[in-house]
Design an enzyme around this catalytic site. Structure first.
Site, mmCIF file in Angstrom:
data_model
loop_
_atom_site.group_PDB
_atom_site.id
_atom_site.type_symbol
_atom_site.label_atom_id
_atom_site.label_comp_id
_atom_site.label_asym_id
_atom_site.label_seq_id
_atom_site.Cartn_x
_atom_site.Cartn_y
_atom_site.Cartn_z
ATOM 1 N N TYR A 83 -23.607 -4.222 7.670
ATOM 2 C CA TYR A 83 -22.408 -4.891 8.186
ATOM 3 C C TYR A 83 -21.216 -4.193 7.557
ATOM 4 C CZ TYR A 83 -19.427 -8.576 10.009
ATOM 5 O OH TYR A 83 -18.468 -9.261 10.716
ATOM 6 N N TYR B 44 -25.342 -16.836 11.435
ATOM 7 C CA TYR B 44 -24.002 -16.779 10.849
ATOM 8 C C TYR B 44 -23.839 -17.751 9.675
ATOM 9 C CZ TYR B 44 -22.300 -14.094 14.907
ATOM 10 O OH TYR B 44 -22.085 -13.140 15.869
#
Length: 419
Positions: free
Chosen positions: A278, A370
């Site tokens: 990420y 998430y």
């Protein structure tokens, strides 16, 4: 003259990327009857023409005719051609798929004798849309530093490349953030078989994270320490996995259920294999608070807290990021987050890596939770409990964002008011 000479000296060796594609340059040379060895244009192929896309269709006296847009030529020079003149089966197949889609939207019968204006306009619009995506795909593959290729597909709507997004390969350091220097490296002759003092993981008080197949073997919540730039081992060292980058062919695609863009793998991925990092802009939590309020109003955010030990920094992938920018949420994800340390050993600034939680089939969408949490099995993993609340702003004023992952035990909402 002196100024010109000085400017020329500064520009010596500079180059500017050509905005015209290789195929278009070939077509322009053929049209101008210019021989170019580099472009493989010779006198023998001056009269070779390449179909860019097909724009229309009609059937007259039992003969099928297609209106062709030729590569390197203006739309005003399109010509009607019989099927026998077209040596482009893939373009023909794509043309008929677009025609069928347009007719279905208008609820009109298939196989018309000729296309109405609305259908023909849709076919042209879709062809040009596909070209924009193709250019973006080429740009992504030219920009990224990875073994796996990136493909782009959108058969859902006319959305093109996202605006105000720049593909990057490494963290972009924001204002008020400083990356530390690399610590001393290991001196192992074989980091896997004969690690000296536990190699890099051992010097940090941890055990090696990977097995002999480069699969992560430590539980989620524990950090990963890879060999760094000061280590004596080479690039093939088994303790260098995340730093080698993405090794799978992946596809950015438009979802058909309102989740925007997503990412699917085009290759099988083994359980516990590294998939991607990420990546984004590293900002302070204060800056993240400001940006988070704006992102909340939009109903989407790309903020990932780096709170392995302290809640000081956040990664924002909204405008600068890699392919992980497009990975969607799922309440039953196939990716797990790990904190990784390589050249920078500052525990406030880990690299965020995704590993496969299970075997992932080719064609399957990649997702992560998430609001992922790790089980507090020991002191180390409890450090990461809140840091894995990915893409959640530091702000406590939450809005309700509906979850569309489709999992049978879906939590229904990503964020809740007052959370």
């Amino acid at each position: 003259m002196a100024l010109r000479a000085k400017m020329a000296q500064h520009l010596n060796g500079c180059s500017v990327a050509c905005k015209v594609s290789w195929g278009d340059l070939q077509a322009l040379c053929r049209r101008a009857k210019v021989v170019c060895k580099e472009l493989e244009v010779t006198k023998n192929n001056f009269n070779d023409y390449e179909v860019e896309y097909i724009t229309n269709y009609r059937k007259k006296n039992g003969k099928e005719l297609f209106l062709v847009k030729w590569k390197g030529y203006h739309d005003s020079e399109n010509t009607w051609e019989p099927r026998k003149n077209l040596k482009c089966p893939k373009l023909l197949k794509q043309f008929w798929r677009d025609v069928d889609t347009a007719l279905q939207k208008q609820k009109k019968p298939r196989h018309p004798a000729e296309l109405d204006h609305k259908t023909a306009a849709y076919v042209v619009q879709k062809a040009r849309h596909r070209q924009r995506l193709s250019c973006w795909e080429a740009h992504l593959n030219k920009t990224c530093r990875q073994e796996g290729r990136i493909f782009v597909q959108n058969e859902v709507d006319m959305d093109g490349p996202p605006r105000d997004f720049t593909y990057i390969n490494d963290y972009r350091v924001g204002e008020g953030v400083e990356l530390g220097t690399t610590a001393a490296g290991c001196r192992c002759e074989d980091c896997f078989a004969h690690p000296v003092k536990g190699c890099c993981p051992g010097s940090s008080g941890h055990r090696p994270a990977y097995n002999d197949r480069s699969q992560v073997r430590v539980r989620p919540g524990l950090p990963i320490y890879e060999c760094n730039a000061r280590c004596g081992c080479g690039p093939d060292c088994p303790n260098r996995v995340v730093q080698r980058g993405i090794r799978y062919d992946l596809c950015i695609f438009k979802t058909d259920n309102g989740r925007g863009w997503g990412v699917r793998t085009l290759e099988r991925i083994c359980k516990n294999a590294f998939v991607m990092e990420y990546v984004g802009e590293i900002i302070t939590t204060e800056e993240a608070e400001k940006r988070g309020e704006a992102y909340d109003r939009q109903g989407a955010t790309y903020l990932f807290d780096l709170d392995y030990v302290d809640d000081v920094f956040t990664v924002d992938a909204a405008h600068y990021g890699n392919i992980s920018h497009f990975v969607n949420h799922s309440c039953n994800p196939n990716l797990q987050v790990y904190n990784v340390f390589i050249d920078n050993l500052d525990e406030r600034l880990p690299r965020i890596a995704f590993f496969a939680t299970r075997s992932i089939r080719a064609g399957e969408e990649l997702t992560f939770d998430y609001k992922m949490q790790t089980d507090p099995v020991d002191a180390e993993s409890t450090k990461m409990d809140m840091s894995l609340a990915a893409l959640e702003t530091p702000s406590k004023k939450r809005i309700r964002v509906e979850c569309k992952c489709g999992y049978e035990s879906c939590r229904k909402y990503l964020f809740s008011c007052g959370q």
